[in-house]
Design an enzyme around this catalytic site. Structure first.
Site, PDB file in Angstrom:
ATOM      1  N   GLY A  49     -18.701  19.709 -35.208  1.00  0.00           N
ATOM      2  CA  GLY A  49     -17.753  20.788 -35.507  1.00  0.00           C
ATOM      3  C   GLY A  49     -17.658  21.734 -34.336  1.00  0.00           C
ATOM      4  O   GLY A  49     -18.117  21.420 -33.232  1.00  0.00           O
ATOM      5  N   ASN A  50     -17.053  22.883 -34.532  1.00  0.00           N
ATOM      6  CA  ASN A  50     -16.985  23.885 -33.458  1.00  0.00           C
ATOM      7  C   ASN A  50     -16.938  25.286 -34.064  1.00  0.00           C
ATOM      8  O   ASN A  50     -16.894  25.440 -35.282  1.00  0.00           O
ATOM      9  CB  ASN A  50     -15.793  23.612 -32.529  1.00  0.00           C
ATOM     10  CG  ASN A  50     -14.473  23.701 -33.259  1.00  0.00           C
ATOM     11  OD1 ASN A  50     -14.068  24.756 -33.715  1.00  0.00           O
ATOM     12  ND2 ASN A  50     -13.797  22.558 -33.405  1.00  0.00           N
TER      13      ASN A  50
END
Ligand code: CTP
Length: 214
Positions: free
Chosen positions: A28-29
């Site tokens: 993810g980020n």
């Protein structure tokens, strides 16, 4: 007499995407989704009909906005493409993961069970949603984002051209999770608008008033 505006149909994407390795782990980020949610809110307040395609974030849906929740880049592509087919404008504020694991395992990834000290996760490219919709935009307005850590203007200009956007909104990593941000809005017509340390709400107000460059 006040000038009448026809109601636009606007698609906004927001937040990160999650690319699952197995049922409990993902890539993810740090995207908070705030910018996209503010754009959706501002467009709605301006009188637009708004579809907000949201990656996994915990933000309340702005009043009057239709929200479609998605997880991965491929889900986001499907939902955004379907909404854009019916729309006049796209604001691609989501931080779409460029890569995903080649395989999503049905059970937990057990790489350490055999005693290994290192493991390799094979990644494959995700579709580029902005580039794919930018190609077929026709008369519709398409606005992309670029988050850069160096060489910002040059790289953002490259994205504007490569992804066939009408505008690219350049910001830097200090924007992540913050309520304020400094941005440069680059136009296909060569225009540059710099907004210093504004609230995301104020920036969103500018963005929803952008006209398609001639
Ligand atoms: N974007 C997209 N699909 C992707 C990746 C990005 O639609 N798979 C969109 C983002 O929503 C954003 C713009 O493209 O509007 C720029 O994203 P960014 O990740 O900064 O661009 P990249 O070309 O992937 O460049 P970089 O290598 O700098 O990450």
């Amino acid at each position: 007499m006040a000038k009448q505006r026809t109601q636009r149909r606007v698609v906004v994407t927001a937040g990160p995407t999650h690319e699952h390795v197995d049922p409990v782990r993902y890539l993810g980020n740090e995207s908070s989704g705030k910018m996209g949610f503010e754009i959706a809110r501002a467009a709605r307040r301006r009188g637009d009909e708004v579809v907000l395609v949201a990656g996994p974030v915990h933000l309340p849906t702005p009043a009057g906005v239709t929200r479609v929740d998605v997880v991965s880049a491929r889900d986001m592509l499907r939902a955004t493409r379907a909404a854009f087919d019916e729309a006049d404008a796209l604001f691609m504020a989501a931080a779409v993961a460029d890569w995903r694991p080649r395989r999503r395992l049905a059970g937990k990834w057990r790489a350490k069970d055999a005693g290994a000290d290192s493991a390799v996760l094979e990644l494959v490219r995700n579709p580029d949603i902005l580039a794919s919709l930018g190609r077929r935009k026709g008369e519709r307005l398409v606005v992309g984002f670029a988050l850069e850590t160096g060489g910002g203007l040059r790289r953002a200009q490259g994205k504007l051209e490569r992804k066939r956007a009408d505008y690219v909104v350049l910001n830097d990593a200090s924007a992540l999770g913050a309520d304020r941000s400094s941005v440069t809005i680059l136009g296909r017509d060569g225009s540059r608008l710099r907004l210093e340390k504004r609230t995301k709400r104020a920036i969103a107000g500018h963005l929803v008033r952008l006209e398609k460059p001639v």
